[in-house]
Design a protein around this motif. Structure first.
Motif, PDB file in Angstrom:
ATOM      1  N   TYR A  41     130.326   8.063  50.366  1.00  8.66           N
ATOM      2  CA  TYR A  41     130.927   7.635  51.602  1.00  8.66           C
ATOM      3  C   TYR A  41     129.961   7.669  52.989  1.00  8.66           C
ATOM      4  O   TYR A  41     129.565   6.943  53.644  1.00  8.66           O
ATOM      5  N   LEU A  42     129.504   8.974  52.648  1.00  7.95           N
ATOM      6  CA  LEU A  42     128.792   9.455  54.063  1.00  7.95           C
ATOM      7  C   LEU A  42     127.400   8.510  53.931  1.00  7.95           C
ATOM      8  O   LEU A  42     126.899   8.146  55.064  1.00  7.95           O
ATOM      9  N   ARG A  43     126.667   8.326  52.884  1.00  3.57           N
ATOM     10  CA  ARG A  43     125.646   7.486  52.576  1.00  3.57           C
ATOM     11  C   ARG A  43     126.050   6.170  53.013  1.00  3.57           C
ATOM     12  O   ARG A  43     125.009   5.463  53.743  1.00  3.57           O
ATOM     13  N   SER A  44     126.786   5.726  52.617  1.00  2.00           N
ATOM     14  CA  SER A  44     127.234   4.234  52.985  1.00  2.00           C
ATOM     15  C   SER A  44     127.383   3.948  54.528  1.00  2.00           C
ATOM     16  O   SER A  44     127.054   3.003  55.041  1.00  2.00           O
ATOM     17  N   PHE A  45     128.085   5.088  55.215  1.00  2.00           N
ATOM     18  CA  PHE A  45     128.211   4.806  56.464  1.00  2.00           C
ATOM     19  C   PHE A  45     127.179   5.034  57.151  1.00  2.00           C
ATOM     20  O   PHE A  45     126.678   4.020  58.241  1.00  2.00           O
ATOM     21  N   HIS A  46     126.346   6.021  57.052  1.00  2.00           N
ATOM     22  CA  HIS A  46     124.974   6.176  57.802  1.00  2.00           C
ATOM     23  C   HIS A  46     123.934   5.171  57.460  1.00  2.00           C
ATOM     24  O   HIS A  46     123.180   4.806  58.446  1.00  2.00           O
ATOM     25  N   ASN A  47     123.896   4.675  56.294  1.00  2.00           N
ATOM     26  CA  ASN A  47     122.997   3.608  56.261  1.00  2.00           C
ATOM     27  C   ASN A  47     123.149   2.365  56.675  1.00  2.00           C
ATOM     28  O   ASN A  47     122.566   1.432  56.583  1.00  2.00           O
ATOM     29  N   ARG A  48     124.438   2.127  57.368  1.00  2.00           N
ATOM     30  CA  ARG A  48     124.562   0.894  58.146  1.00  2.00           C
ATOM     31  C   ARG A  48     124.135   0.797  59.533  1.00  2.00           C
ATOM     32  O   ARG A  48     123.920  -0.189  60.153  1.00  2.00           O
ATOM     33  N   THR A  49     123.829   2.081  59.975  1.00  2.00           N
ATOM     34  CA  THR A  49     123.096   2.163  61.195  1.00  2.00           C
ATOM     35  C   THR A  49     121.754   2.113  61.311  1.00  2.00           C
ATOM     36  O   THR A  49     121.004   2.261  60.427  1.00  2.00           O
ATOM     37  N   LEU A  50     121.154   2.085  62.645  1.00  2.00           N
ATOM     38  CA  LEU A  50     119.789   1.618  62.495  1.00  2.00           C
ATOM     39  C   LEU A  50     118.830   2.941  62.201  1.00  2.00           C
ATOM     40  O   LEU A  50     118.048   2.920  61.795  1.00  2.00           O
ATOM     41  N   CYS A  51     119.564   4.086  62.515  1.00  2.00           N
ATOM     42  CA  CYS A  51     119.080   5.455  62.077  1.00  2.00           C
ATOM     43  C   CYS A  51     119.860   6.455  62.392  1.00  2.00           C
ATOM     44  O   CYS A  51     121.017   6.316  62.975  1.00  2.00           O
ATOM     45  N   THR A  52     119.746   7.553  61.568  1.00  2.00           N
ATOM     46  CA  THR A  52     120.577   8.799  61.679  1.00  2.00           C
ATOM     47  C   THR A  52     119.834   9.969  62.100  1.00  2.00           C
ATOM     48  O   THR A  52     118.844  10.253  61.540  1.00  2.00           O
ATOM     49  N   PHE A  53     120.169  10.524  63.059  1.00  2.00           N
ATOM     50  CA  PHE A  53     119.679  11.800  63.722  1.00  2.00           C
ATOM     51  C   PHE A  53     120.278  13.171  62.813  1.00  2.00           C
ATOM     52  O   PHE A  53     121.366  13.005  62.600  1.00  2.00           O
ATOM     53  N   VAL A  54     119.269  13.722  62.596  1.00  2.00           N
ATOM     54  CA  VAL A  54     119.614  14.996  61.901  1.00  2.00           C
ATOM     55  C   VAL A  54     118.758  16.368  62.605  1.00  2.00           C
ATOM     56  O   VAL A  54     117.870  15.865  63.245  1.00  2.00           O
ATOM     57  N   PRO A  55     119.425  17.411  62.534  1.00  2.00           N
ATOM     58  CA  PRO A  55     118.765  18.491  63.142  1.00  2.00           C
ATOM     59  C   PRO A  55     117.690  19.283  62.609  1.00  2.00           C
ATOM     60  O   PRO A  55     116.902  19.747  63.546  1.00  2.00           O
ATOM     61  N   THR A  56     117.207  19.002  61.591  1.00  2.00           N
ATOM     62  CA  THR A  56     116.259  19.746  60.933  1.00  2.00           C
ATOM     63  C   THR A  56     115.455  18.824  59.906  1.00  2.00           C
ATOM     64  O   THR A  56     115.989  17.947  59.181  1.00  2.00           O
ATOM     65  N   GLN A  57     114.235  19.192  59.640  1.00  2.00           N
ATOM     66  CA  GLN A  57     113.360  18.185  58.482  1.00  2.00           C
ATOM     67  C   GLN A  57     114.055  18.775  57.261  1.00  2.00           C
ATOM     68  O   GLN A  57     114.168  17.889  56.312  1.00  2.00           O
ATOM     69  N   GLU A  58     114.453  19.941  57.234  1.00  2.78           N
ATOM     70  CA  GLU A  58     115.380  20.516  55.810  1.00  2.78           C
ATOM     71  C   GLU A  58     116.314  19.478  55.407  1.00  2.78           C
ATOM     72  O   GLU A  58     116.387  19.077  54.287  1.00  2.78           O
ATOM     73  N   ILE A  59     117.314  19.144  56.410  1.00  2.19           N
ATOM     74  CA  ILE A  59     118.591  18.407  56.291  1.00  2.19           C
ATOM     75  C   ILE A  59     117.936  17.030  56.093  1.00  2.19           C
ATOM     76  O   ILE A  59     118.431  16.317  54.895  1.00  2.19           O
ATOM     77  N   ALA A  60     116.774  16.389  56.609  1.00  3.39           N
ATOM     78  CA  ALA A  60     116.176  15.306  56.326  1.00  3.39           C
ATOM     79  C   ALA A  60     115.923  15.018  54.742  1.00  3.39           C
ATOM     80  O   ALA A  60     116.018  13.778  54.196  1.00  3.39           O
ATOM     81  N   THR A  61     115.086  15.869  54.603  1.00  3.46           N
ATOM     82  CA  THR A  61     114.565  15.897  53.164  1.00  3.46           C
ATOM     83  C   THR A  61     115.765  16.166  52.048  1.00  3.46           C
ATOM     84  O   THR A  61     115.531  15.246  51.039  1.00  3.46           O
ATOM     85  N   HIS A  62     116.588  16.637  52.511  1.00  4.93           N
ATOM     86  CA  HIS A  62     117.775  16.834  51.509  1.00  4.93           C
ATOM     87  C   HIS A  62     118.765  15.460  51.449  1.00  4.93           C
ATOM     88  O   HIS A  62     119.059  14.762  50.547  1.00  4.93           O
ATOM     89  N   LEU A  63     118.663  14.625  52.542  1.00  7.70           N
ATOM     90  CA  LEU A  63     119.319  13.473  52.592  1.00  7.70           C
ATOM     91  C   LEU A  63     118.643  12.536  52.084  1.00  7.70           C
ATOM     92  O   LEU A  63     119.092  11.533  51.405  1.00  7.70           O
ATOM     93  N   GLU A  64     117.420  12.495  52.168  1.00  7.87           N
ATOM     94  CA  GLU A  64     116.506  11.482  51.789  1.00  7.87           C
ATOM     95  C   GLU A  64     116.507  11.548  50.357  1.00  7.87           C
ATOM     96  O   GLU A  64     116.485  10.417  49.545  1.00  7.87           O
ATOM     97  N   HIS A  65     116.489  12.615  49.675  1.00  4.03           N
ATOM     98  CA  HIS A  65     116.852  12.756  48.082  1.00  4.03           C
ATOM     99  C   HIS A  65     117.970  12.179  47.632  1.00  4.03           C
ATOM    100  O   HIS A  65     117.941  11.704  46.481  1.00  4.03           O
ATOM    101  N   HIS A  66     119.080  11.970  48.439  1.00  2.94           N
ATOM    102  CA  HIS A  66     120.177  11.557  48.146  1.00  2.94           C
ATOM    103  C   HIS A  66     120.273  10.089  48.600  1.00  2.94           C
ATOM    104  O   HIS A  66     121.658   9.361  48.757  1.00  2.94           O
ATOM    105  N   GLY A  67     119.243   9.310  48.990  1.00  2.00           N
ATOM    106  CA  GLY A  67     119.463   8.023  49.366  1.00  2.00           C
ATOM    107  C   GLY A  67     119.918   7.570  50.930  1.00  2.00           C
ATOM    108  O   GLY A  67     120.085   6.396  51.141  1.00  2.00           O
ATOM    109  N   PHE A  68     119.731   8.552  51.578  1.00  2.00           N
ATOM    110  CA  PHE A  68     119.916   8.330  53.183  1.00  2.00           C
ATOM    111  C   PHE A  68     118.536   7.793  53.457  1.00  2.00           C
ATOM    112  O   PHE A  68     117.494   8.144  53.304  1.00  2.00           O
TER     113      PHE A  68
END
Length: 283
Positions: A41-68
């Protein structure tokens, strides 16, 4: 979801901000089977937007792995005037009946915060410093269970503004055992107030703490090491003071000006990419 849909239909650029790991919370509450459902659900929501802000590169890498998609790192800062060692209060410490080192936790009293690791670390502290005191700032569903486990702890409830700063500054050690943070603003707030922080090497701690220099970090999930670090600080006041002073210096370099300027630039870039003159809509 409705606000995002309306903005898209109106041609208003939309960005989003991933700041809470709701998918990981499912595991913390004993519903591991829901983790992939919530994440989808979170992935579907955030991928509707132009970009998703994340607070750290660690979280960005984690979310990229899950298709964000389209992730932009936008850090967090701290106001070192609002949070300062100058707020230390002997009156407050007397109200706690503090006759030894005070260990502090700030945040929700909830399962996702791994609070029983904090209690175990405090119990280890008290085994060598019987006068140690535990102060818990915040509230939540674990309050009663924590009171039963640690009846001598101070449950200070919700605090804000100068009162919150006074609770930070009047403690001696900050214990933060959460494993589900995207950042953990309390880490920087504690550092700004001159506290040595014991935390797992993730989120804000991984960015701002250099182990043994301005705080102590241990491998994520290593509860024994977490407790050992708390014990080390409990009986070593000179170490607490050295790490606390270094933590304050680190926090002073983490002001909001640059972070907000970068955030503004990213919003303008999102607006430009949408070929619209309308200001971005934050969801």
């Amino acid at each position: 979801w409705s606000a995002c849909s309306a903005a898209i239909q109106l041609g208003i650029p939309v960005t989003s901000d991933f700041r809470t790991r709701f998918d990981e919370y499912s595991d913390a509450y004993g519903m591991k089977a829901l983790v992939p459902v919530v994440r989808s659900y979170l992935r579907s929501f955030h991928n509707r937007t132009l970009c998703t802000f994340v607070p750290t590169q660690e979280i960005a890498t984690h979310l990229e792995h899950h298709g964000f998609n389209d992730l932009v790192v936008s850090g967090r800062g701290v106001d070192t005037i609002a949070f300062s060692p100058l707020y230390r209060s002997e009156t407050l410490r007397r109200s706690w009946k503090a006759m030894g080192p005070v260990a502090l936790y700030v945040g929700r009293l909830a399962a996702e915060k791994n609070l029983f690791a904090v209690v175990e670390a405090f119990e280890a502290m008290r085994s060598i410093e019987p006068n140690a005191k535990l102060v818990l700032v915040g509230d939540g569903p674990l309050r009663d269970a924590l009171k039963e486990r640690c009846p001598d702890a101070i449950f200070a409830g919700m605090q804000c503004g100068a009162d919150l700063a006074a609770h930070y500054a009047s403690a001696d050690i900050f214990l933060f055992a959460s494993l589900t943070e995207t950042f953990g603003n309390v880490t920087l707030e504690a550092m700004a107030c001159g506290l040595p922080v014991v935390a797992y090497d993730i989120a804000a701690a991984a960015i701002h703490i250099r182990d043994g220099c301005n705080g102590i970090t241990v491998s994520p999930g290593d509860h024994a090491a977490f407790s050992a670090a708390a014990m080390r600080l409990a009986y070593n006041e000179p170490l607490r003071e050295r790490l606390g002073e270094a933590a304050r210096l680190t926090a002073r370099g983490a002001g909001w000006d640059r972070i907000l300027a970068d955030f503004e630039s990213a919003l303008l870039a999102a607006t430009s990419s949408a070929n619209s003159d309308v200001s971005p809509c934050l969801v």
